[in-house]
Design a protein around this motif. Structure first.
Motif, PDB file in Angstrom:
ATOM      1  N   THR A 269      44.055  44.362  47.224  1.00  0.00           N
ATOM      2  CA  THR A 269      43.102  43.522  46.509  1.00  0.00           C
ATOM      3  C   THR A 269      42.990  42.176  47.227  1.00  0.00           C
ATOM      4  O   THR A 269      43.977  41.623  47.691  1.00  0.00           O
ATOM      5  CB  THR A 269      43.481  43.323  45.021  1.00  0.00           C
ATOM      6  N   LEU A 270      41.784  41.736  47.355  1.00  0.00           N
ATOM      7  CA  LEU A 270      41.482  40.406  47.895  1.00  0.00           C
ATOM      8  C   LEU A 270      40.294  39.933  47.085  1.00  0.00           C
ATOM      9  O   LEU A 270      39.153  40.304  47.343  1.00  0.00           O
ATOM     10  CB  LEU A 270      41.133  40.462  49.383  1.00  0.00           C
ATOM     11  N   LYS A 271      40.605  39.221  46.027  1.00  0.00           N
ATOM     12  CA  LYS A 271      39.529  38.903  45.093  1.00  0.00           C
ATOM     13  C   LYS A 271      39.420  37.418  44.812  1.00  0.00           C
ATOM     14  O   LYS A 271      40.402  36.679  44.842  1.00  0.00           O
ATOM     15  CB  LYS A 271      39.725  39.660  43.792  1.00  0.00           C
ATOM     16  N   LEU A 272      38.199  37.034  44.558  1.00  0.00           N
ATOM     17  CA  LEU A 272      37.894  35.705  44.066  1.00  0.00           C
ATOM     18  C   LEU A 272      37.715  35.872  42.564  1.00  0.00           C
ATOM     19  O   LEU A 272      36.800  36.570  42.114  1.00  0.00           O
ATOM     20  CB  LEU A 272      36.611  35.175  44.709  1.00  0.00           C
ATOM     21  N   ARG A 273      38.609  35.302  41.812  1.00  0.00           N
ATOM     22  CA  ARG A 273      38.547  35.477  40.352  1.00  0.00           C
ATOM     23  C   ARG A 273      37.299  34.792  39.785  1.00  0.00           C
ATOM     24  O   ARG A 273      36.929  33.703  40.213  1.00  0.00           O
ATOM     25  CB  ARG A 273      39.806  34.931  39.698  1.00  0.00           C
ATOM     26  N   THR A 274      36.689  35.472  38.830  1.00  0.00           N
ATOM     27  CA  THR A 274      35.500  34.948  38.174  1.00  0.00           C
ATOM     28  C   THR A 274      35.781  34.725  36.687  1.00  0.00           C
ATOM     29  O   THR A 274      36.782  35.210  36.162  1.00  0.00           O
ATOM     30  CB  THR A 274      34.308  35.918  38.315  1.00  0.00           C
ATOM     31  N   ARG A 275      34.897  34.060  36.007  1.00  0.00           N
ATOM     32  CA  ARG A 275      35.077  33.820  34.572  1.00  0.00           C
ATOM     33  C   ARG A 275      34.923  35.090  33.750  1.00  0.00           C
ATOM     34  O   ARG A 275      35.262  35.131  32.581  1.00  0.00           O
ATOM     35  CB  ARG A 275      34.090  32.764  34.090  1.00  0.00           C
ATOM     36  N   PHE A 276      34.428  36.153  34.368  1.00  0.00           N
ATOM     37  CA  PHE A 276      34.189  37.401  33.653  1.00  0.00           C
ATOM     38  C   PHE A 276      35.403  38.317  33.646  1.00  0.00           C
ATOM     39  O   PHE A 276      35.361  39.395  33.070  1.00  0.00           O
ATOM     40  CB  PHE A 276      32.980  38.124  34.250  1.00  0.00           C
ATOM     41  N   GLN A 277      36.489  37.919  34.282  1.00  0.00           N
ATOM     42  CA  GLN A 277      37.704  38.726  34.295  1.00  0.00           C
ATOM     43  C   GLN A 277      38.596  38.336  33.125  1.00  0.00           C
ATOM     44  O   GLN A 277      38.328  37.372  32.413  1.00  0.00           O
ATOM     45  CB  GLN A 277      38.424  38.573  35.629  1.00  0.00           C
TER      46      GLN A 277
ATOM     47  N   GLN B 281      41.316  36.840  32.812  1.00  0.00           N
ATOM     48  CA  GLN B 281      42.004  35.552  32.821  1.00  0.00           C
ATOM     49  C   GLN B 281      41.035  34.462  33.285  1.00  0.00           C
ATOM     50  O   GLN B 281      41.107  33.983  34.420  1.00  0.00           O
ATOM     51  CB  GLN B 281      43.217  35.627  33.751  1.00  0.00           C
ATOM     52  N   PRO B 282      40.130  34.022  32.399  1.00  0.00           N
ATOM     53  CA  PRO B 282      39.097  33.067  32.805  1.00  0.00           C
ATOM     54  C   PRO B 282      39.645  31.734  33.304  1.00  0.00           C
ATOM     55  O   PRO B 282      38.999  31.049  34.094  1.00  0.00           O
ATOM     56  CB  PRO B 282      38.243  32.883  31.545  1.00  0.00           C
ATOM     57  N   GLU B 283      40.873  31.387  32.909  1.00  0.00           N
ATOM     58  CA  GLU B 283      41.454  30.120  33.383  1.00  0.00           C
ATOM     59  C   GLU B 283      41.774  30.157  34.873  1.00  0.00           C
ATOM     60  O   GLU B 283      41.982  29.115  35.487  1.00  0.00           O
ATOM     61  CB  GLU B 283      42.711  29.751  32.575  1.00  0.00           C
ATOM     62  N   LYS B 284      41.768  31.345  35.470  1.00  0.00           N
ATOM     63  CA  LYS B 284      42.030  31.485  36.905  1.00  0.00           C
ATOM     64  C   LYS B 284      40.744  31.556  37.730  1.00  0.00           C
ATOM     65  O   LYS B 284      40.784  31.864  38.919  1.00  0.00           O
ATOM     66  CB  LYS B 284      42.881  32.728  37.171  1.00  0.00           C
ATOM     67  N   GLU B 285      39.608  31.228  37.110  1.00  0.00           N
ATOM     68  CA  GLU B 285      38.331  31.264  37.826  1.00  0.00           C
ATOM     69  C   GLU B 285      38.412  30.445  39.111  1.00  0.00           C
ATOM     70  O   GLU B 285      38.911  29.326  39.129  1.00  0.00           O
ATOM     71  CB  GLU B 285      37.210  30.716  36.941  1.00  0.00           C
ATOM     72  N   GLY B 286      37.952  31.041  40.204  1.00  0.00           N
ATOM     73  CA  GLY B 286      37.935  30.360  41.490  1.00  0.00           C
ATOM     74  C   GLY B 286      39.176  30.610  42.341  1.00  0.00           C
ATOM     75  O   GLY B 286      39.170  30.328  43.542  1.00  0.00           O
ATOM     76  N   ASP B 287      40.262  31.138  41.738  1.00  0.00           N
ATOM     77  CA  ASP B 287      41.474  31.451  42.508  1.00  0.00           C
ATOM     78  C   ASP B 287      41.230  32.659  43.404  1.00  0.00           C
ATOM     79  O   ASP B 287      40.533  33.598  43.022  1.00  0.00           O
ATOM     80  CB  ASP B 287      42.652  31.784  41.582  1.00  0.00           C
TER      81      ASP B 287
END
Length: 134
Positions: free
Chosen positions: A33-41, A43-49
């Motif tokens: 996995t190599l992901k850019l976390r979004t608000r739709f996942q 854990q929304p507090e990790k958006e942008g990680d």
């Protein structure tokens, strides 16, 4: 390849698998996995990680005295290694228009009931199939 810091934390896990004669596919240094976390996942507090790690495995007891399974082929879906080599790992960032998930698909084609030294499936193993291994 997984970043060095992530590989170090996985070393004890790999050592225990080695002791048990269990092999992982793809190898432990391969990120799934190599992901850019979004608000739709979840854990929304990790958006942008950005998360680069190994979360998906196929395990097989191939390194034991009498293995009864053989990995014939491994497929990693959604991962374009040629693009990654040309443009760097961030070219594999998920989700994308080409791969909407946040993990690569890991598929192993396996033969059960195998005498690995001969590479021939036994009738017993062919009849038993994967359910017998579960």
């Amino acid at each position: 390849m997984i970043p060095e810091g992530n590989r170090e934390s996985m070393a004890p896990f790999g050592e225990e698998l080695d002791k048990a004669g269990i092999e992982t596919f793809p190898p432990l240094n391969y990120f799934t996995t190599l992901k850019l976390r979004t608000r739709f996942q979840a854990q929304p507090e990790k958006e942008g990680d950005i998360n680069c790690s190994r979360k998906d495995f196929v395990f097989a007891s191939t390194n034991v005295e009498k293995p009864n399974v053989m990995i014939d082929q491994l497929l990693v879906g959604g991962r374009d290694d040629a693009t990654a080599e040309a443009e760097g790992n961030l070219a594999l960032l998920m989700p994308s228009r080409l791969w909407p998930g946040d993990h690569f698909a890991i598929l192993a084609m396996m033969t059960f009931g195998v005498n690995v030294s001969s590479g021939v499936a036994t009738e017993q193993g062919a009849a038993a199939g994967p359910a017998a291994e579960a």
